[in-house]
Design a protein around this motif. Structure first.
Motif, short mmCIF file in Angstrom:
data_model
loop_
_atom_site.label_atom_id
_atom_site.label_comp_id
_atom_site.label_asym_id
_atom_site.label_seq_id
_atom_site.Cartn_x
_atom_site.Cartn_y
_atom_site.Cartn_z
N GLU A 59 0.83 -1.20 0.00
CA GLU A 59 0.00 0.00 0.00
C GLU A 59 0.86 1.25 0.00
O GLU A 59 1.87 1.33 0.70
CB GLU A 59 -0.93 0.02 1.22
CG GLU A 59 -2.00 -1.05 1.19
CD GLU A 59 -2.97 -0.92 2.34
OE1 GLU A 59 -2.83 0.03 3.15
OE2 GLU A 59 -3.87 -1.77 2.44
N THR A 60 0.45 2.22 -0.81
CA THR A 60 1.14 3.51 -0.85
C THR A 60 0.60 4.40 0.25
O THR A 60 -0.61 4.44 0.48
CB THR A 60 0.90 4.19 -2.22
OG1 THR A 60 1.34 3.31 -3.25
CG2 THR A 60 1.66 5.50 -2.32
N ARG B 134 -1.08 7.25 2.21
CA ARG B 134 -2.12 8.17 1.76
C ARG B 134 -1.62 9.60 1.84
O ARG B 134 -1.02 10.00 2.83
CB ARG B 134 -3.37 8.02 2.61
CG ARG B 134 -4.00 6.64 2.46
CD ARG B 134 -5.40 6.62 3.01
NE ARG B 134 -6.04 5.35 2.70
CZ ARG B 134 -7.33 5.23 2.53
NH1 ARG B 134 -8.11 6.30 2.61
NH2 ARG B 134 -7.87 4.06 2.27
#
Length: 299
Positions: free
Chosen positions: A102-103, A105
């Motif tokens: 996941e990148t 936010r």
């Protein structure tokens, strides 16, 4: 390190298949080097085939502990994802461990925008009596008229200006060409600069087709355009923190405010994804909200 032989192949892939600029390629390679640095810091040297998603999550925790900003972390994750996508494409690995990564936010910061009075004030601050005065006026007119990136501006060629059709051909990111309309005012200042100022510059061999030249007769650098904008902001008394990109933001925002189609703006800006262009719809909503607040009788 066992992974290093793949770096040269990855570099060739980024250059030849993805047509990225030298700066972008260097950024991707630096991102992968950070992964190698992480493994070195924990005395591990796994083959790329053995790197797991758990390893990558620990790597993300590591760069977070280094104090990297979320935006920097997101860029590093993007570079790592590209590296493993390349390895999968080349069948060096069978599964992509970065697929589930996941990148971080990011909050989308709305860019500063100039109104037309501020743009006119910056242009008026240019000393037209100086040799570079008309060139600088043409630069600002083109930035605002066409919404160019600074690299696109300094690489603009005389042969790519089609005066009669009121279009210019721009070489954007990844060497992608696009056609952008150009206004009469920008065309007029380009013509005046070419015919009255540029003719007195000793043009260096190989630089003849670049529109904007420095006093030595070579194409302008990025930093010289940034410096020009900062100096004019100071002279005009503008309090906003601006750069050449501010003219691009202003160009897009003013088009959206005027009712331009989002797809058309995307095409003119050279955005590969319309989601990048959509930030200007948020600016437009703020503008519309301001109009309602000011003029609606029931607010």
């Amino acid at each position: 390190m066992i992974n290093k032989p793949y770096l040269s192949s990855f570099k060739a892939y980024l250059k030849l298949e993805r047509s990225l600029s030298a700066n972008s390629i260097e950024a991707y390679l630096n991102d992968v080097q950070k992964l190698f640095q992480y493994f070195n810091s924990i005395d591990k040297d796994p083959p790329v085939q053995e790197i797991s998603v758990a390893d990558l999550k620990l790597f993300i925790s590591w760069i977070n502990e280094l104090g990297m900003l979320p935006a920097t972390q997101a860029r590093v994750v993007s570079g790592i994802k590209s590296f493993f996508s390349f390895l999968l494409l080349e069948q060096i690995i069978k599964e992509d461990p970065s697929a589930l990564l996941e990148t971080p936010r990011l909050s989308r910061k709305l860019p500063d925008v100039l109104n037309i009075e501020e743009i006119n004030g910056l242009i008026a601050a240019i000393d037209a009596s100086k040799p570079e005065g008309m060139r600088n006026k043409a630069i600002l007119e083109v930035l605002y008229s066409c919404g160019l990136r600074v690299t696109e501006l300094i690489n603009l060629r005389i042969s790519n200006v089609f005066e009669a059709a009121e279009f210019i051909k721009v070489i954007g990111k990844g060497n992608k060409e696009r056609i952008v309309p150009i206004g009469q005012s920008a065309l007029r200042y380009i013509k005046i600069y070419l015919e009255e100022s540029r003719v007195h510059v000793p043009i260096q061999k190989g630089q003849e087709d670049f529109i904007f030249l420095n006093r030595r007769g070579t194409a302008l650098s990025r930093i010289s355009v940034f410096t020009l904008i900062k100096d004019l902001a100071l002279k005009s008394g503008l309090k906003k923190s601006i750069s050449p990109h501010t003219f691009r933001h202003s160009f897009a925002t003013h088009l959206i405010e005027g009712g331009a189609d989002l797809r058309a703006v995307q095409e003119m800006l050279g955005h590969s994804s319309i989601t990048t262009t959509e930030i200007y719809t948020h600016l437009d909503r703020d503008y519309l909200k301001g109009i309602i607040t000011e003029f609606h009788p029931r607010t």
